[in-house]
Design a protein around this motif. Structure first.
Motif, mmCIF file in Angstrom:
data_model
loop_
_atom_site.group_PDB
_atom_site.id
_atom_site.type_symbol
_atom_site.label_atom_id
_atom_site.label_comp_id
_atom_site.label_asym_id
_atom_site.label_seq_id
_atom_site.Cartn_x
_atom_site.Cartn_y
_atom_site.Cartn_z
ATOM 1 N N THR A 143 0.828 -1.205 0.000
ATOM 2 C CA THR A 143 0.000 0.000 0.000
ATOM 3 C C THR A 143 0.861 1.253 0.000
ATOM 4 O OG1 THR A 143 -1.738 -1.181 1.190
ATOM 5 C CG2 THR A 143 -1.822 1.224 1.266
ATOM 6 N N GLU A 144 1.858 1.287 0.861
ATOM 7 C CA GLU A 144 2.752 2.445 0.971
ATOM 8 C C GLU A 144 3.502 2.693 -0.338
ATOM 9 O OE1 GLU A 144 5.042 5.377 3.397
ATOM 10 O OE2 GLU A 144 3.077 4.453 3.555
ATOM 11 N N THR A 145 4.031 1.637 -0.918
ATOM 12 C CA THR A 145 4.797 1.779 -2.159
ATOM 13 C C THR A 145 3.877 2.191 -3.303
ATOM 14 O OG1 THR A 145 6.342 0.116 -1.328
ATOM 15 C CG2 THR A 145 6.492 0.663 -3.669
ATOM 16 N N SER A 146 2.691 1.616 -3.362
ATOM 17 C CA SER A 146 1.725 1.991 -4.407
ATOM 18 C C SER A 146 1.291 3.441 -4.252
ATOM 19 C CB SER A 146 0.502 1.074 -4.349
ATOM 20 O OG SER A 146 0.857 -0.249 -4.648
ATOM 21 N N ARG A 147 1.077 3.856 -3.025
ATOM 22 C CA ARG A 147 0.699 5.255 -2.757
ATOM 23 C C ARG A 147 1.769 6.213 -3.284
ATOM 24 N NH1 ARG A 147 1.398 7.829 2.869
ATOM 25 N NH2 ARG A 147 0.447 9.845 2.585
ATOM 26 N N HIS A 148 3.020 5.903 -2.984
ATOM 27 C CA HIS A 148 4.101 6.771 -3.444
ATOM 28 C C HIS A 148 4.333 6.644 -4.949
ATOM 29 C CE1 HIS A 148 4.753 8.402 0.411
ATOM 30 N NE2 HIS A 148 5.211 7.286 0.953
ATOM 31 N N ALA A 149 4.029 5.494 -5.528
ATOM 32 C CA ALA A 149 4.112 5.359 -6.990
ATOM 33 C C ALA A 149 3.070 6.269 -7.645
ATOM 34 C CB ALA A 149 3.907 3.910 -7.408
ATOM 35 N N GLY A 150 1.915 6.402 -7.026
ATOM 36 C CA GLY A 150 0.911 7.341 -7.528
ATOM 37 C C GLY A 150 1.404 8.780 -7.442
ATOM 38 N N HIS A 151 2.049 9.123 -6.332
ATOM 39 C CA HIS A 151 2.653 10.451 -6.223
ATOM 40 C C HIS A 151 3.677 10.651 -7.339
ATOM 41 C CE1 HIS A 151 1.891 10.140 -1.629
ATOM 42 N NE2 HIS A 151 0.856 10.697 -2.217
ATOM 43 N N ALA A 152 4.498 9.627 -7.551
ATOM 44 C CA ALA A 152 5.547 9.708 -8.576
ATOM 45 C C ALA A 152 4.942 9.872 -9.968
ATOM 46 C CB ALA A 152 6.445 8.471 -8.518
ATOM 47 N N ASP A 153 3.825 9.211 -10.231
ATOM 48 C CA ASP A 153 3.139 9.384 -11.522
ATOM 49 C C ASP A 153 2.794 10.854 -11.759
ATOM 50 O OD1 ASP A 153 3.107 6.671 -12.172
ATOM 51 O OD2 ASP A 153 1.068 6.354 -11.403
ATOM 52 N N ILE A 154 2.237 11.477 -10.750
ATOM 53 C CA ILE A 154 1.819 12.878 -10.881
ATOM 54 C C ILE A 154 3.028 13.801 -11.002
ATOM 55 C CG2 ILE A 154 0.671 14.783 -9.677
ATOM 56 C CD1 ILE A 154 -1.273 12.560 -8.577
ATOM 57 N N LEU A 155 4.057 13.547 -10.184
ATOM 58 C CA LEU A 155 5.265 14.376 -10.270
ATOM 59 C C LEU A 155 5.899 14.274 -11.644
ATOM 60 C CD1 LEU A 155 6.950 13.692 -6.810
ATOM 61 C CD2 LEU A 155 5.495 15.631 -7.457
ATOM 62 N N ARG A 156 5.997 13.055 -12.152
ATOM 63 C CA ARG A 156 6.624 12.861 -13.467
ATOM 64 C C ARG A 156 5.811 13.551 -14.557
ATOM 65 N NH1 ARG A 156 10.906 9.802 -15.939
ATOM 66 N NH2 ARG A 156 10.883 10.707 -18.025
ATOM 67 N N GLU A 157 4.498 13.455 -14.468
ATOM 68 C CA GLU A 157 3.655 14.131 -15.460
ATOM 69 C C GLU A 157 3.864 15.650 -15.394
ATOM 70 O OE1 GLU A 157 -0.997 14.480 -16.887
ATOM 71 O OE2 GLU A 157 -0.474 13.044 -15.322
ATOM 72 N N GLN A 158 4.018 16.195 -14.189
ATOM 73 C CA GLN A 158 4.291 17.629 -14.043
ATOM 74 C C GLN A 158 5.611 18.010 -14.702
ATOM 75 O OE1 GLN A 158 3.800 17.918 -9.629
ATOM 76 N NE2 GLN A 158 2.869 19.861 -10.170
ATOM 77 N N LEU A 159 6.612 17.132 -14.587
ATOM 78 C CA LEU A 159 7.936 17.452 -15.106
ATOM 79 C C LEU A 159 8.010 17.438 -16.626
ATOM 80 C CD1 LEU A 159 10.113 15.492 -12.545
ATOM 81 C CD2 LEU A 159 10.133 17.972 -12.920
ATOM 82 N N ASP A 160 7.518 16.367 -17.234
ATOM 83 C CA ASP A 160 7.693 16.268 -18.689
ATOM 84 C C ASP A 160 6.504 15.670 -19.428
ATOM 85 O OD1 ASP A 160 7.886 13.564 -18.062
ATOM 86 O OD2 ASP A 160 9.911 13.310 -18.854
ATOM 87 N N GLY A 161 5.382 15.542 -18.719
ATOM 88 C CA GLY A 161 4.186 15.029 -19.370
ATOM 89 C C GLY A 161 4.141 13.521 -19.502
ATOM 90 N N ALA A 162 5.187 12.823 -19.089
ATOM 91 C CA ALA A 162 5.215 11.371 -19.234
ATOM 92 C C ALA A 162 4.235 10.725 -18.268
ATOM 93 C CB ALA A 162 6.621 10.837 -18.981
ATOM 94 N N THR A 163 3.440 9.812 -18.799
ATOM 95 C CA THR A 163 2.544 8.996 -17.983
ATOM 96 C C THR A 163 2.769 7.553 -18.377
ATOM 97 O OG1 THR A 163 0.690 8.981 -19.528
ATOM 98 C CG2 THR A 163 0.805 10.840 -17.979
ATOM 99 N N GLY A 164 2.164 6.669 -17.641
ATOM 100 C CA GLY A 164 2.331 5.251 -17.941
ATOM 101 C C GLY A 164 1.630 4.813 -19.209
ATOM 102 N N THR A 165 0.720 5.652 -19.740
ATOM 103 C CA THR A 165 -0.093 5.203 -20.873
ATOM 104 C C THR A 165 -0.053 6.122 -22.080
ATOM 105 O OG1 THR A 165 -2.026 6.361 -20.018
ATOM 106 C CG2 THR A 165 -1.754 4.062 -19.355
ATOM 107 N N ASN A 166 0.701 7.197 -22.028
ATOM 108 C CA ASN A 166 0.566 8.176 -23.109
ATOM 109 C C ASN A 166 1.399 7.886 -24.356
ATOM 110 O OD1 ASN A 166 3.118 9.019 -22.367
ATOM 111 N ND2 ASN A 166 2.571 11.168 -22.138
ATOM 112 N N ALA A 167 2.040 6.733 -24.413
ATOM 113 C CA ALA A 167 2.873 6.426 -25.579
ATOM 114 C C ALA A 167 2.047 6.412 -26.866
ATOM 115 C CB ALA A 167 3.560 5.077 -25.388
ATOM 116 N N GLN A 168 0.801 5.971 -26.793
ATOM 117 C CA GLN A 168 -0.025 5.889 -27.984
ATOM 118 C C GLN A 168 -0.942 7.105 -28.148
ATOM 119 O OE1 GLN A 168 -0.210 4.050 -25.276
ATOM 120 N NE2 GLN A 168 -2.306 3.714 -24.667
ATOM 121 N N ARG A 169 -0.847 8.085 -27.270
ATOM 122 C CA ARG A 169 -1.725 9.256 -27.348
ATOM 123 C C ARG A 169 -0.879 10.514 -27.504
ATOM 124 N NH1 ARG A 169 -5.831 6.997 -23.138
ATOM 125 N NH2 ARG A 169 -6.887 5.561 -24.534
ATOM 126 N N ASP A 170 -1.319 11.394 -28.378
ATOM 127 C CA ASP A 170 -0.550 12.605 -28.621
ATOM 128 C C ASP A 170 -1.061 13.771 -27.781
ATOM 129 O OD1 ASP A 170 -2.894 13.403 -29.862
ATOM 130 O OD2 ASP A 170 -2.054 13.394 -31.885
#
Length: 189
Positions: A143-170
């Protein structure tokens, strides 16, 4: 029958923990030193700090809690002078050092998980109900690691727009999606 269920539960939780650990490190890939350390929230949350925090958490939960302390020196949560220091990296700590320590903690944690039965007793003195089993700690760390992975998803998206699923979406797709969500929010408000 219960032994089969116990082993299934242990392996299932452990497998998910292994996967989400890798997700955490994946969020650092392709970013420079400044971006992985940069405070992106009002409280200073940053990608490398999340990895450093999870390193300390896992080392304590799968180490001390089961009488199997991690063999390297680690910060103490009960040291008030160090409280919060696990949430960011100093300029003297390298990405490589932090990532490699996290991997060494994984090995130590995995050894604890593999050596103990899911109902093996542990003691978490900082919890209100301190007497636990490996099951409780596996669920907590997943739970703790998943929670922080969610935080990391949002932080990474803020930095460069990268998400786990956007490879096929422009970019046009995401702009249209954002506008649709904004319209719905305004209509509801």
């Amino acid at each position: 029958m219960s032994v089969v269920i116990d082993e299934f539960a242990k392996e299932y939780l452990h497998g998910d923990l292994r996967e989400v650990r890798e997700v955490m490190l994946h969020k650092l890939e392709g970013l420079g030193e400044y971006d992985i350390r940069r405070p992106l929230t009002g409280t200073g949350t940053n990608l490398l700090g999340l990895v450093k925090h999870l390193t300390l958490s896992e080392s304590r939960y799968f180490g001390e809690v089961f009488g199997r302390p991690f063999p390297e020196p680690m910060a103490r949560w009960d040291d008030l002078g160090q409280r919060g220091a696990d949430m960011w990296a100093t300029e003297h700590e390298t990405r490589g050092e932090i990532v490699e320590r996290y991997r060494r903690v994984w090995e130590h944690s995995d050894g604890t998980i593999e050596a103990l039965a899911i109902d093996a007793p542990g003691h978490v003195p900082w919890w209100p109900r301190p007497d636990v089993m490996l099951f409780n700690v596996l669920v907590h760390m997943l739970t703790e690691t998943s929670r922080h992975a969610g935080h990391a998803d949002i932080l990474r998206e803020q930095l460069d727009g990268a998400t786990g699923t956007n490879a096929q979406r422009d970019e046009a797709f995401w702009e249209a999606r954002r506008k649709e969500i904004e319209r719905a929010a305004k209509a509801a408000g």
